[in-house]
Design a protein around this motif. Structure first.
Motif, PDB file in Angstrom:
ATOM      1  N   TRP A 112     -11.124 -12.510  -2.432  1.00 39.57           N
ATOM      2  CA  TRP A 112     -11.127 -11.556  -1.328  1.00 39.57           C
ATOM      3  C   TRP A 112     -10.295 -10.338  -1.686  1.00 39.57           C
ATOM      4  O   TRP A 112      -9.447 -10.373  -2.586  1.00 39.57           O
ATOM      5  CB  TRP A 112     -10.709 -12.162  -0.007  1.00 39.57           C
ATOM      6  CG  TRP A 112      -9.304 -12.629   0.179  1.00 39.57           C
ATOM      7  CD1 TRP A 112      -8.181 -11.880   0.361  1.00 39.57           C
ATOM      8  CD2 TRP A 112      -8.888 -13.998   0.294  1.00 39.57           C
ATOM      9  NE1 TRP A 112      -7.096 -12.684   0.575  1.00 39.57           N
ATOM     10  CE2 TRP A 112      -7.495 -13.982   0.551  1.00 39.57           C
ATOM     11  CE3 TRP A 112      -9.560 -15.220   0.238  1.00 39.57           C
ATOM     12  CZ2 TRP A 112      -6.764 -15.162   0.723  1.00 39.57           C
ATOM     13  CZ3 TRP A 112      -8.817 -16.377   0.406  1.00 39.57           C
ATOM     14  CH2 TRP A 112      -7.450 -16.342   0.648  1.00 39.57           C
ATOM     15  N   CYS A 113     -10.587  -9.248  -1.009  1.00 38.34           N
ATOM     16  CA  CYS A 113      -9.985  -7.944  -1.278  1.00 38.34           C
ATOM     17  C   CYS A 113      -9.109  -7.548  -0.103  1.00 38.34           C
ATOM     18  O   CYS A 113      -9.571  -7.536   1.042  1.00 38.34           O
ATOM     19  CB  CYS A 113     -11.052  -6.880  -1.483  1.00 38.34           C
ATOM     20  SG  CYS A 113     -12.236  -7.257  -2.780  1.00 38.34           S
ATOM     21  N   GLU A 114      -7.863  -7.229  -0.380  1.00 34.01           N
ATOM     22  CA  GLU A 114      -6.960  -6.714   0.641  1.00 34.01           C
ATOM     23  C   GLU A 114      -7.198  -5.208   0.726  1.00 34.01           C
ATOM     24  O   GLU A 114      -6.577  -4.407   0.033  1.00 34.01           O
ATOM     25  CB  GLU A 114      -5.514  -7.035   0.282  1.00 34.01           C
ATOM     26  CG  GLU A 114      -5.223  -8.515   0.092  1.00 34.01           C
ATOM     27  CD  GLU A 114      -5.024  -9.258   1.406  1.00 34.01           C
ATOM     28  OE1 GLU A 114      -4.882  -8.580   2.448  1.00 34.01           O
ATOM     29  OE2 GLU A 114      -4.970 -10.507   1.398  1.00 34.01           O
ATOM     30  N   GLY A 115      -8.114  -4.801   1.584  1.00 36.00           N
ATOM     31  CA  GLY A 115      -8.601  -3.430   1.635  1.00 36.00           C
ATOM     32  C   GLY A 115      -9.886  -3.313   0.828  1.00 36.00           C
ATOM     33  O   GLY A 115     -10.186  -4.148  -0.024  1.00 36.00           O
ATOM     34  N   PRO A 116     -10.669  -2.269   1.069  1.00 35.12           N
ATOM     35  CA  PRO A 116     -12.031  -2.209   0.516  1.00 35.12           C
ATOM     36  C   PRO A 116     -12.153  -1.670  -0.892  1.00 35.12           C
ATOM     37  O   PRO A 116     -13.231  -1.744  -1.477  1.00 35.12           O
ATOM     38  CB  PRO A 116     -12.733  -1.253   1.496  1.00 35.12           C
ATOM     39  CG  PRO A 116     -11.655  -0.315   1.939  1.00 35.12           C
ATOM     40  CD  PRO A 116     -10.412  -1.169   2.030  1.00 35.12           C
ATOM     41  N   TRP A 117     -11.077  -1.147  -1.485  1.00 34.88           N
ATOM     42  CA  TRP A 117     -11.236  -0.323  -2.689  1.00 34.88           C
ATOM     43  C   TRP A 117     -11.645  -1.115  -3.920  1.00 34.88           C
ATOM     44  O   TRP A 117     -12.284  -0.576  -4.810  1.00 34.88           O
ATOM     45  CB  TRP A 117      -9.957   0.467  -2.948  1.00 34.88           C
ATOM     46  CG  TRP A 117      -9.388   1.055  -1.696  1.00 34.88           C
ATOM     47  CD1 TRP A 117      -8.136   0.853  -1.187  1.00 34.88           C
ATOM     48  CD2 TRP A 117     -10.053   1.927  -0.756  1.00 34.88           C
ATOM     49  NE1 TRP A 117      -7.981   1.532  -0.002  1.00 34.88           N
ATOM     50  CE2 TRP A 117      -9.137   2.203   0.280  1.00 34.88           C
ATOM     51  CE3 TRP A 117     -11.331   2.485  -0.696  1.00 34.88           C
ATOM     52  CZ2 TRP A 117      -9.457   3.016   1.363  1.00 34.88           C
ATOM     53  CZ3 TRP A 117     -11.649   3.295   0.383  1.00 34.88           C
ATOM     54  CH2 TRP A 117     -10.726   3.562   1.392  1.00 34.88           C
TER      55      TRP A 117
END
Length: 420
Positions: A112-117
């Motif tokens: 998973w990504c903490e924020g979309p970047w």
């Protein structure tokens, strides 16, 4: 469960709400035997004089791998863009990540990504589900700054990246329903699962309002022990700086006229120790624990930003009633019986979102020690019941177990029987 977590900024040691929002749930989950490899990006003051990639074991089962792009860092510094979000994170990771580290990350069951970047990078390399933790509505929060730095194209790029991650991710966690609603308004209906899981806090042991603890904390911060202090704990994030300016220029002079309350701005929201009429600032602190202990009440006059204010949960956990704008208390059950007192309106029916007279009236009521103590006990009870990091970590595990049965995630342990 073995997970890879992508983050666009360095995390350890945690020095801000954004760092804790990532690390605190992972620490609780790692304690349960799950394994997390964090791939973070960038360089922070305190990482050393010479920026370099490095690896750090934060706790058993929780490791941070920091990737540093020295040339990109220099370009951002010279262009005045160090505080802008890393829109090119996926491309940079593709070019800079060591192959051995990439092989390690690819072993994960879930990403998973903490924020979309970093979403595009995660989607390319993950062998299982890919999720998004939406800390903010990034295109709202950073849109003006991005356009000022790079024109409408940079704002549009942020909107596009956020939209892709939100719409395509296999699962999305947001911190409160207002952000979920706004993301759907901007980008549409996500294909994956979506859940609201709030931010939390560590619950300090004992009674946080113990007068002996408070006196020691005030001495450590060089505050007069007999004062009445309203705390604004904040980093140098732009919405925090705007709120700090309002406290210094609007609220604090009125506090000085009454002579009871002093506003204390704690943390890097102001760069050094300084004071004025009705207020003082500590400057950056190693942590905010002594500031929480020293205060009688917390101020949260926020009217800008996105996401959920972690400082509200931390203040409640320390037994501090929170005097807030409706915007600042978003995501919480903002009720007096929870120790949250609202000053201003939500703007939907007119009125001021940050009314100094309302702040002063409530502060006047809380000059009564019995009322202040009652509000503090209500704050602590609400935090204990609904805002512990342990309960939030359990909620995330329950989500993943329900969504992805093939991950074989063990259920949270049952509570111990009474008397055991």
């Amino acid at each position: 469960m073995r997970a890879t977590v992508l983050c666009g900024y360095g995390l350890h040691p945690p020095r801000s709400a954004g760092h804790l929002a990532v690390l605190a749930p992972l620490l609780r989950l790692a304690e349960r035997g799950h394994v997390f490899e964090i791939c973070s990006f960038g360089w922070r003051r305190g990482d050393g004089i010479w920026p370099r990639s490095h690896r750090r074991e934060i706790a058993p089962g929780l490791t941070e791998h920091r990737v540093v792009d020295r040339r990109g860092l220099l370009r951002s510094f010279l262009g005045g863009r160090l505080r802008l979000p890393p829109l090119g994170l996926s491309e940079t990771l593709e070019a800079r990540i060591p192959p051995s580290l990439l092989r390690e990350l690819e072993k994960a069951d879930i990403w998973w990504c903490e924020g979309p970047w970093g979403y595009a990078f995660a989607r390319k390399h993950a062998g299982g589900p890919v999720g998004l933790v939406a800390h903010n509505v990034e295109s709202d929060l950073h849109g003006d700054a991005l356009e000022a730095a790079g024109g409408p194209g940079m704002r549009g790029r942020a909107f596009e990246l956020e939209g892709r991650a939100f719409l395509e991710a296999d699962f999305v966690w947001v911190f409160h329903e207002n952000d979920a609603r706004r993301l759907r308004e901007l980008h549409g209906k996500p294909k994956g699962f979506l859940a609201v899981r709030p931010l939390g806090a560590d619950l300090p042991e004992g009674a946080p309002w113990d007068p002996r603890v408070r006196a020691r904390a005030r001495r450590s911060l060089d505050l007069p022990e007999d004062g009445r202090y309203a705390l604004f704990p904040a980093s140098a994030h732009a919405p925090n700086r705007e709120a700090a300016t309002w406290i210094v220029e609007v609220l604090a002079p009125r506090l000085a006229e009454r002579g009871v309350w002093t506003a204390v701005l704690a943390g890097s929201v102001l760069p050094r120790r300084v004071s004025g009429k009705g207020w003082l600032a500590t400057g950056p602190l190693p942590d905010l624990l002594e500031a929480f202990r020293a205060a009688d009440l917390a101020l949260n006059p926020m009217t800008e930003g996105s996401g959920m204010n972690l400082k509200v949960a931390e203040c409640l956990a320390h037994g501090l009633p929170v005097l807030s704008t409706p915007f600042g208390a978003r995501g919480y059950a903002a009720l007096p019986e929870h120790g949250i007192l609202l000053a201003g309106t939500d703007g939907e029916e007119g009125g001021s979102p940050r009314d100094p007279e309302a702040f002063l009236e409530i502060l006047g009521d809380l000059e009564d020690p019995a009322r202040l103590a009652e509000a503090g006990r209500a704050a602590r009870a609400y935090a204990s019941r609904a805002l512990s990091w342990e309960s939030i970590a359990e909620g995330r595990l329950a989500d993943l177990s329900r969504w992805f049965e093939d991950l074989r995630i063990p259920a949270p342990p049952a509570p111990a029987a009474a008397g055991s």
